[in-house]
Enzyme design. Structure first.
Site, PDB file in Angstrom:
ATOM      1  N   CYS A 104       0.789  -1.240   0.000  1.00  0.00           N
ATOM      2  CA  CYS A 104       0.000   0.000   0.000  1.00  0.00           C
ATOM      3  C   CYS A 104       0.826   1.299   0.000  1.00  0.00           C
ATOM      4  O   CYS A 104       0.402   2.271  -0.621  1.00  0.00           O
ATOM      5  CB  CYS A 104      -1.035   0.003   1.116  1.00  0.00           C
ATOM      6  SG  CYS A 104      -0.355  -0.196   2.766  1.00  0.00           S
TER       7      CYS A 104
ATOM      8  N   GLU B  35      12.103 -11.556   9.753  1.00  0.00           N
ATOM      9  CA  GLU B  35      11.329 -12.112  10.870  1.00  0.00           C
ATOM     10  C   GLU B  35      12.225 -12.741  11.930  1.00  0.00           C
ATOM     11  O   GLU B  35      11.777 -13.053  13.033  1.00  0.00           O
ATOM     12  CB  GLU B  35      10.316 -13.147  10.382  1.00  0.00           C
ATOM     13  CG  GLU B  35       9.231 -12.593   9.444  1.00  0.00           C
ATOM     14  CD  GLU B  35       8.115 -11.845  10.194  1.00  0.00           C
ATOM     15  OE1 GLU B  35       8.186 -11.711  11.431  1.00  0.00           O
ATOM     16  OE2 GLU B  35       7.178 -11.391   9.510  1.00  0.00           O
TER      17      GLU B  35
ATOM     18  N   GLU C  82      -2.400  -7.353  -2.460  1.00  0.00           N
ATOM     19  CA  GLU C  82      -2.897  -6.329  -1.566  1.00  0.00           C
ATOM     20  C   GLU C  82      -3.866  -5.398  -2.280  1.00  0.00           C
ATOM     21  O   GLU C  82      -3.462  -4.561  -3.074  1.00  0.00           O
ATOM     22  CB  GLU C  82      -1.763  -5.503  -0.928  1.00  0.00           C
ATOM     23  CG  GLU C  82      -2.351  -4.590   0.137  1.00  0.00           C
ATOM     24  CD  GLU C  82      -1.336  -3.908   1.039  1.00  0.00           C
ATOM     25  OE1 GLU C  82      -0.202  -4.386   1.147  1.00  0.00           O
ATOM     26  OE2 GLU C  82      -1.724  -2.884   1.626  1.00  0.00           O
TER      27      GLU C  82
ATOM     28  N   ASN D 276      -5.872  -9.886   6.707  1.00  0.00           N
ATOM     29  CA  ASN D 276      -6.515  -8.831   7.493  1.00  0.00           C
ATOM     30  C   ASN D 276      -7.181  -7.816   6.574  1.00  0.00           C
ATOM     31  O   ASN D 276      -7.032  -7.877   5.349  1.00  0.00           O
ATOM     32  CB  ASN D 276      -5.508  -8.156   8.432  1.00  0.00           C
ATOM     33  CG  ASN D 276      -4.388  -7.496   7.674  1.00  0.00           C
ATOM     34  OD1 ASN D 276      -4.438  -7.361   6.450  1.00  0.00           O
ATOM     35  ND2 ASN D 276      -3.375  -7.086   8.390  1.00  0.00           N
TER      36      ASN D 276
ATOM     37  N   ARG E 285      -0.010 -17.800   3.738  1.00  0.00           N
ATOM     38  CA  ARG E 285      -0.858 -18.041   4.924  1.00  0.00           C
ATOM     39  C   ARG E 285      -2.166 -18.732   4.549  1.00  0.00           C
ATOM     40  O   ARG E 285      -2.636 -19.599   5.287  1.00  0.00           O
ATOM     41  CB  ARG E 285      -1.125 -16.722   5.642  1.00  0.00           C
ATOM     42  CG  ARG E 285       0.147 -16.064   6.191  1.00  0.00           C
ATOM     43  CD  ARG E 285       0.236 -16.160   7.686  1.00  0.00           C
ATOM     44  NE  ARG E 285       1.507 -15.625   8.166  1.00  0.00           N
ATOM     45  CZ  ARG E 285       1.620 -14.603   9.020  1.00  0.00           C
ATOM     46  NH1 ARG E 285       0.532 -13.999   9.481  1.00  0.00           N
ATOM     47  NH2 ARG E 285       2.809 -14.199   9.429  1.00  0.00           N
TER      48      ARG E 285
END
Ligand code: ATP
Ligand code: ZN
Ligand code: MG
Length: 504
Positions: A308, A340, A357, A439, A470
């Site tokens: 984004c 990570e 996205e 999300n 995921r």
């Protein structure tokens, strides 16, 4: 809040015989200019405590409150004196130097440990009152709100000491039926055993062989065909390298600098300059790091963390026509990179992942409606096609709940919904941690930060991170690796398993 500033105003010429002229100007300012900004009918503002005259400068002390902060007051004086002295004597004010600057303000809590801050001489606390001794700042730094941001940063650091270890707020809003789990194995390990994928050439990356690649691509197609196209999203293709100024405006540079992968450019493309380096590689068959460091520049950008920011960048200072609202676009080409470190696991927490996205910009009403629509379509995918056991929760990080910066004060339009799936290999349904597999968020801050406007109404924005790794991890953890046991909707879309490759 008390501000006490001792500073020097340096003139471009001698002021030996101009004391009276300057004194008059200062006492006039003390009554008027330094009180502007104080709410009507209230006492306060900035006052001049004393003035000392020198050959080509004055030293003065200003005491003020939050209505007119002393560093603003001195900048007002500088401008006013420059104008008047310029007109009368052709003398200007060259600069402002801080002698000492002490700011006293109240924090939300008493600190639990010492606090450190750049641009600062010393920080002391009396209970929850901070006494901040500001270091040397230039005129530009004073004018650029450094002091306000230093105060905010101290408050933030004190608060952070109190929130440490506290979880984000999590409110369940929906939960699917319990589903029958096919197995309780970790799908990444099983895929590795079967050769569907292998660990990548560097930490936290994977190499997806045809079987696994086809699963990720099927997930991608489902998201596009079942959610994004029907909602009216258009595809864009953005750059995967993000310059620091964009991340400063989105807040990523202060929020997650420790998770970024950074990009260096060669200092030069001139082959002659690289000759010794090349000689070395040819002879030693390794990279000579000392030479190499000289040949690459400091990073000024990093690899995409989320897609984004670059979409917002592309719309900076633009006005979007009403008939293009809500603006609905998505990127599926830029991989995301995140350091990570110790958190890495399987394909679900990796350093390089593949996301679609969708990013949306519109009025509050448009985005509220879009959110409902998208959630309905996602529900259709997770219920009817992937047949997952999953749930949705509204989440808010702890610091936002406290600062009132998020949903609490401004109504429920802003915020994030996390979509989580049960992973049987992690243990019991009720006890184990579920996986956030995507999300959906709505924000107010980004359209402000990038000055993106409509013809009439205030704009909000938002994004939804569809993580293909995921989605895949959630699906395979519940449904196993046997296509014959997969839900019909997914099996149909996956089609024939690929031939794959045999290694001897
Ligand atoms: P987490 O709390 O799991 O670290 P996050 O809050 O950092 O997630 P976001 O920045 O909100 O994640 O990213 C949105 C989506 O991107 C996630 O829902 C997930 O699908 C995907 N994602 C984020 N980090 C990773 C990762 N390390 N590996 C794979 N997918 C990821
Ligand atoms: Zn985003
Ligand atoms: Mg994360």
């Amino acid at each position: 809040m008390i501000f006490e500033l001792e500073c020097y105003l340096r003139f471009s010429g001698t002021i030996a015989d101009k004391e009276e002229f300057i004194s008059d100007l200062l006492s006039e300012a003390d009554d008027d200019l330094l009180k502007r900004g104080v709410p009507h009918g209230m006492e306060g503002g900035a006052s001049i405590d004393y003035v000392e005259f020198h050959e080509d400068n004055i030293k003065l002390k200003l005491i003020s409150d939050r209505y007119v902060r002393a560093h603003d007051a001195v900048l007002r004086l500088k401008k006013m004196l420059s104008q008047n002295m310029g007109k009368e004597f052709h003398i200007g004010v060259r600069g402002v130097e801080i002698g000492s600057y002490v700011v006293e303000f109240k924090c939300d809590h008493e600190p639990m440990e010492d606090i450190d801050l750049p641009f600062t001489n010393d920080i002391e606390f009396k209970g929850d009152i901070c006494i901040l001794n500001v270091g040397e700042l230039s005129h530009e730094q004073l004018a650029n709100n450094y002091v306000d941001r230093m105060i905010n940063r101290v408050k933030e650091k004190v608060n952070a000491q109190h929130y440490e270890g506290k979880k984000e707020q999590w409110n369940l809003i929906w939960r699917s039926q319990q589903k029958k789990m096919v197995w309780d194995k970790d799908p990444t390990e099983e895929m590795e055993k079967r050769g569907w994928l292998m660990k990548g050439p560097t930490k936290g990356k994977w190499f997806y062989r045809p079987e696994a690649a086809k699963i990720l691509r099927t997930m991608e197609r489902i998201a596009i065909e079942e959610v994004l196209k029907p909602s009216g999203f258009q595809e864009i293709i953005e750059s995967m390298m993000v310059p620091f100024d964009v991340w400063i405006d989105t807040g990523h540079m202060e929020g997650v600098p420790n998770e970024m992968y950074y990009v260096s450019e060669p200092v030069t493309r001139d082959p002659e300059e690289w000759e010794r380096f090349i000689d070395h590689v040819k002879i030693a068959k390794e990279v000579p790091m000392d030479l190499f460091k000289e040949l690459v520049s400091e990073p000024k950008s990093g690899i995409c963390y989320a897609q984004c920011p670059v979409v917002y960048w592309s719309l900076r200072n633009q006005t979007i026509a009403d008939d293009s609202l809500p603006l609905l676009v998505y990127d599926k080409t830029s991989p995301s990179a995140r350091y990570e470190s110790g958190g890495r696991h399987g394909i679900e927490r990796v350093d390089e992942f593949h996301r679609i996205e969708p990013v949306y910009i519109g009025t509050k009403d448009q985005l509220m409606k879009l959110k409902e629509d998208m959630i309905d379509r996602y529900k259709h995918v997770f219920e009817d096609i992937l047949e997952l056991e999953w749930r949705m929760a509204e989440v808010e990080p702890f610091y936002l709940q406290q600062s009132g910066g998020g949903t609490a004060e401004e109504g429920t339009e802003e915020g994030t919904v996390d979509f989580e799936a049960y992973l049987p290999y992690r243990g019991d349904r009720e006890e184990s941690e579920w996986l956030e597999f995507q999300n959906l968020s709505i924000f107010r801050k980004y359209t402000k930060a990038f000055n993106i406007k409509s013809q009439t109404k205030e704009l909000y924005s938002g994004c939804s991170g569809i993580g293909l790794e995921r989605w895949t991890a959630a699906f395979l953890a519940q449904k196993g690796l046997e296509p014959s046991k997969w839900p019909k909707g997914f099996k149909e879309r996956y089609g024939e398993p690929p031939k794959g490759l045999k290694l001897l």
